[in-house]
Scaffold this active site. Structure first.
Site: not given
Ligand code: NAD
Length: 340
Positions: A78, A174, A176
């Site tokens: 990382k 969430g 996202g």
């Molecule tokens: P993102 O930032 O696009 O989405 C996260 C969403 O969660 C946002 O819409 C945010 O407003 C919402 N959120 C934050 N706090 C919240 C709460 N307390 N209650 C409800 N909603 C809340 O992130 P992402 O890329 O969709 O990733 C989501 C999770 O998955 C993260 O923990 C990330 O580390 C993990 N992850 C992502 C990937 C990837 O390919 N993007 C891969 C492995 C793990």
């Protein structure tokens, strides 16, 4: 810092400084027994250098475990770049980071993470080929979502007796990049969706397009449902929330869902089946790693579809050994990495 490294069994910590661009970067390489260390690059304003290094060390270990259980010939690493108080050129900063990565000769391969974008990876790629998730490579999130969807089906089968999600009540926290794409798959599979997001626009989109029921973030965790899918930030399962859960299983995309390993034990004691986060959310890593290695989209999809089978194996072993799936996953990963 050595004690922190030793606790996480992180083998190397590299520091880079380039006063001209403001670059202050740290790369942690956890282990390269299975292959070069792959892991994202964060770009954040850390409180101090120690917390930046601690973040890199902690996250590098998780990447090793994730790669091992995803069946990839990769170790874990990382990088963190401490965002400077004043930045003259973002491009120059990431180019300098690219030169730093290149000096490690391929022992560390970088990727997008919190605070970085595919455009940043393009700057890095001008100076090293040891970079993934450039704009040409595409967004890994849909692949993560697909893997989580496969994992939820396997979890439903293990806990509820069928992988058919039709009519199941699934709460997605969430919406996202990953959470919304997952909600689309779940909706298409006939699940009844409860959703929460602190972003009102994202919440409304799921209500309007997927017919999901909106719930406030605080209330969602305690809603009666079949499966809770944490897809926001880490730490959703903590001493304050673990007792509130009224679900049969927890299976979502967020990293570090358990505040501590004891939370996994508490879930198991309450009969709540937990899908270890780094196993169920490994689709994005599988996508970027295999794309970097030049595999075809069909080969990548085939590899992604194995996430469900891997979880089923973990659940079977957890049941046989009367241990939480989280502890079984750690044990299996350590066996692969260290051979013991
Ligand atoms: P993102 O930032 O696009 O989405 C996260 C969403 O969660 C946002 O819409 C945010 O407003 C919402 N959120 C934050 N706090 C919240 C709460 N307390 N209650 C409800 N909603 C809340 O992130 P992402 O890329 O969709 O990733 C989501 C999770 O998955 C993260 O923990 C990330 O580390 C993990 N992850 C992502 C990937 C990837 O390919 N993007 C891969 C492995 C793990």
């Amino acid at each position: 810092m050595f004690a922190t490294m030793e606790a996480a069994r992180v083998e190397e910590l590299h520091l880079a400084s380039d006063p001209q661009t403001g670059l202050r970067a740290i790369i942690a390489i956890h282990n390269t027994n299975l292959g070069p260390a792959l892991g994202g690059c964060r770009y954040l304003a850390y409180a101090d250098e120690q917390s930046a290094a601690r973040d890199a060390v902690r996250l590098a270990r998780g990447m090793s475990y994730k790669a091992a259980l995803a069946g990839l010939a990769l170790g874990g690493g990382k990088a963190v770049i401490i965002s400077p108080p004043q930045l003259a050129s973002r491009e120059a900063l990431f180019e300098a980071f690219g030169r730093f990565v290149d000096k490690l000769g391929g022992r560390y391969i970088t990727a997008v993470d919190s605070g970085t974008s595919s455009a940043d990876m393009d700057c890095i790629a001008r100076h090293t080929r040891h970079v993934t998730s450039t704009t040409q490579g595409g967004d890994p999130s849909p692949h993560t979502a697909l893997g989580v969807f496969a994992g939820i089906r396997a979890t439903a089968e293990a806990r509820l007796g069928s992988a058919d999600l039709k009519g199941l009540r699934i709460a997605v926290q969430g919406l996202g990049h990953v959470g919304y794409a997952l909600a689309e798959h779940l909706s298409a599979a006939g699940a009844e969706l409860l959703v929460s997001d602190i972003d009102e626009g994202r919440l409304q989109r799921a209500v309007e397009r997927l017919g999901a029921q909106p719930v406030s973030s605080e209330v969602l965790l305690g809603m009666p449902c079949d499966i809770l899918a944490p897809c926001g930030l880490g730490g959703a399962i903590n001493p304050q929330t673990v007792g509130q859960l009224r679900c049969a299983a927890v299976a979502g995309a967020a990293n570090n869902q358990l505040d501590s390993p004891e939370m996994g034990d508490q879930l198991a004691a309450r009969g709540i089946l937990y899908a270890p986060d780094y196993v169920i959310n490994s689709g994005g890593l599988i996508f970027v790693a295999l794309q970097h290695q030049g595999l075809s989209p069909a080969e990548i999809t085939a590899h992604l579809s194995r996430i469900g089978a891997r979880l089923s194996e973990i659940y079977a072993e957890a049941q046989a050994e009367r241990r939480s799936p989280a502890r079984v996953a750690d044990m299996l990963a350590e066996r692969l990495i260290y051979g013991s």
